[in-house]
Design an enzyme around this catalytic site. Structure first.
Site, short mmCIF file in Angstrom:
data_model
loop_
_atom_site.label_atom_id
_atom_site.label_comp_id
_atom_site.label_asym_id
_atom_site.label_seq_id
_atom_site.Cartn_x
_atom_site.Cartn_y
_atom_site.Cartn_z
N ASN A 152 0.80 -1.23 0.00
CA ASN A 152 0.00 0.00 0.00
C ASN A 152 0.83 1.28 0.00
OD1 ASN A 152 0.79 -0.63 2.62
ND2 ASN A 152 -1.12 0.07 3.56
N GLU A 251 4.88 -4.07 12.35
CA GLU A 251 3.84 -3.04 12.22
C GLU A 251 2.69 -3.71 11.51
OE1 GLU A 251 1.27 -0.77 11.05
OE2 GLU A 251 2.68 -0.15 9.49
N CYS A 285 -3.22 1.10 7.23
CA CYS A 285 -3.43 0.58 8.58
C CYS A 285 -3.88 1.68 9.53
CB CYS A 285 -2.17 -0.09 9.09
SG CYS A 285 -0.71 0.97 9.03
N GLU A 459 8.86 2.64 14.40
CA GLU A 459 9.63 3.07 13.23
C GLU A 459 9.58 4.59 13.16
OE1 GLU A 459 9.49 -0.37 9.94
OE2 GLU A 459 7.57 0.64 10.19
#
Length: 480
Positions: A152, A251, A285, A459
């Site tokens: 994505n 993640e 997300c 991150e």
């Protein structure tokens, strides 16, 4: 557009898969095949690991400034090639060109950020409380890393992982999503052009992720996994990492609540909802999955959001004026449609959209659902599409409980003009990030990540490089 390599990149050379095999890359707007790229197997994974291991010692010894300058040069090249990289992304995953250009800028910023962090890796020096020892603390790279990126945000997720690994002195194997390998191959070429030595970054594209990844994780050569993707796959990878205690950053999925209180600025809340819901066609997300609106303002919010959503233009992302491109594939579109149908069957009302369009491509219209029952399947499933599901509430305690009633905990959004309420609710929400009166939380300078089953580690930000560094403590007697 510059030609993009279609081969694997191992030990500094472009090469075919050992088999050799290829796999297609499709345009989700048309269903046509753009090209074929190398399809790696386990033997190619082993070759990539051998290259990463061979390069690790020398790369770890490279001066921090040298690593920093490579990232800085790569940052500049990315920005210089914004149009080419944006078009590449649009062709392979569908997002409109304007949004793709924004991702190029966002992706480049991770390299600039970690170029600055590379020269700030520190340690420590202290005398023990009893005076007997000096304590020296060193920071060293964790070692060869396996980086797995999603489809994505194919460019930004690459730079968000590669940036800190390069800065820390780690070698890498990059495995991009099979739907979007071209952005990663282009990025690999840019890093090579920027001066990254052979073997430091090895890129393997494959249609058999499990066959390639599992032997690497269980074999003992990989010392760090950084994965962005679904919670389901994350659980499998975490189990595979357990065999050799591989350090992991995950993640994973999200189920973001978006809460609009009665005192919120409704215009700002609608603006925030459009960003939080429609970024990347909802395939994020961080997308607002459950929109809770106080009953006293629910009608106005729904009306204004519906007007904004229905005004969006759906089409091929390369066409001028397109706001919403196709979803990634037919399976993704079918999932979104099934969730909408389930909600409607349970009593939800469609204010706009909600119908599969005729014609080619994986398109789905921007959709607003109201009166959504809390037992609808989409309340417990990541929608990953342009569907805004509206729920109402009257009580703060009730909405916080509903927002937290999920196995995920990546991000949440709160709109209110009451500072005390904003802080109180923000502290109680069980997510790793909270957007207060904003629908956008992602920033290279901030720690991105979630709690519960939304992942492990962070991150970006100052802590992003920590995931790629180990502490080493040396005890030195004071008399020596």
């Amino acid at each position: 557009m510059q030609a993009v390599p279609k081969q694997l990149h191992i030990a500094g050379t472009w090469q075919n898969a050992a088999a050799p095999r290829t796999m297609p890359v499709d345009n989700p707007a048309t269903g046509t095949t753009l090209c074929e790229v190398a399809d790696a197997g386990p033997e190619d994974g082993r070759a990539a690991l051998n290259a990463a291991q061979a390069a690790q010692k020398a790369w770890a010894a490279t001066a921090p400034r040298t690593r920093s300058e490579i990232l800085r040069r790569a940052h500049e090249i990315i920005l210089d090639r914004t149009e080419d990289l944006a078009l590449l992304m649009t062709l392979e995953m569908g997002k409109p060109l304007a949004e793709a250009r924004g991702e190029v800028t966002y992706a480049a910023e991770f390299f600039r950020w970690f170029a600055e962090e590379a020269v700030r890796i520190d340690g420590g020096y202290a005398t023990s409380p009893d005076g007997r020892n000096r304590h020296l603390v060193l920071r060293q790279p964790v070692g060869p890393c396996l980086l797995i990126t999603p489809w994505n945000f194919p460019l930004a997720m690459g730079t968000r992982k590669i940036g800190p690994a390069v800065a820390a002195g780690c070698t890498m194997i990059l495995k991009p999503a099979p739907q979007t390998p071209l952005s990663s191959l282009a990025l690999t070429g840019i890093l090579t052009e920027a001066g990254l030595p052979p073997g430091v970054l090895n890129t393997v594209t494959t249609s058999d992720a499990g066959g390639l990844v599992e032997p690497l994780l269980r074999g003992g050569g990989i010392r760090k996994l950084s994965f962005t993707g679904s919670t389901q796959v994350g659980r499998i990878l975490l189990a595979q990492c357990a065999d050799t205690v591989v350090r992991t950053s995950l993640e994973l999925g999200g189920n973001a609540p978006f809460i609009v209180f009665d005192d919120a600025d409704i215009g700002a809340a609608v603006d925030g909802a459009m960003v939080a819901k429609m970024r990347n066609m909802g395939e994020a997300c961080t997308a607002a999955n459950r929109i809770y609106v106080h009953s006293s303002v629910a009608g106005e919010f729904a009306s204004r959001l519906t007007a904004r959503m229905s005004a969006l233009t759906v089409g091929d992302g390369t066409a001028p004026g397109t706001d919403v491109g196709p979803l990634i594939d037919a399976a993704g579109r079918a999932k979104v449609d099934a969730l909408v149908r389930d909600a409607v069957d349970r009593g939800a009302k469609i204010l706009t959209g909600g119908e599969l369009p005729a014609g080619d491509g994986n398109f789905y219209p921007p959709t607003v659902l109201t009166e959504v029952p809390r037992d609808a399947a989409l309340t417990g499933t990541e929608i990953f599409g342009p569907v805004a599901a509206l729920f109402t509430f009257d009580d703060e305690e009730d909405v916080v409980q509903a927002a937290n009633d999920t196995e995920w905990g990546l991000v949440s959004y709160v709109f209110t003009r009451d500072l005390d309420r904003a802080l109180r609710v923000g502290e109680r929400l069980e997510t790793g990030m909270v957007g207060l009166n904003t629908g956008l939380v992602s920033n290279p300078a901030a720690p991105f990540g979630g709690v519960k089953q939304s992942g492990l580690g962070r991150e970006g930000g100052r802590v992003g490089i920590e995931e790629f560094l180990e502490y080493k403590y040396l005890a030195v007697p004071t008399g020596s």
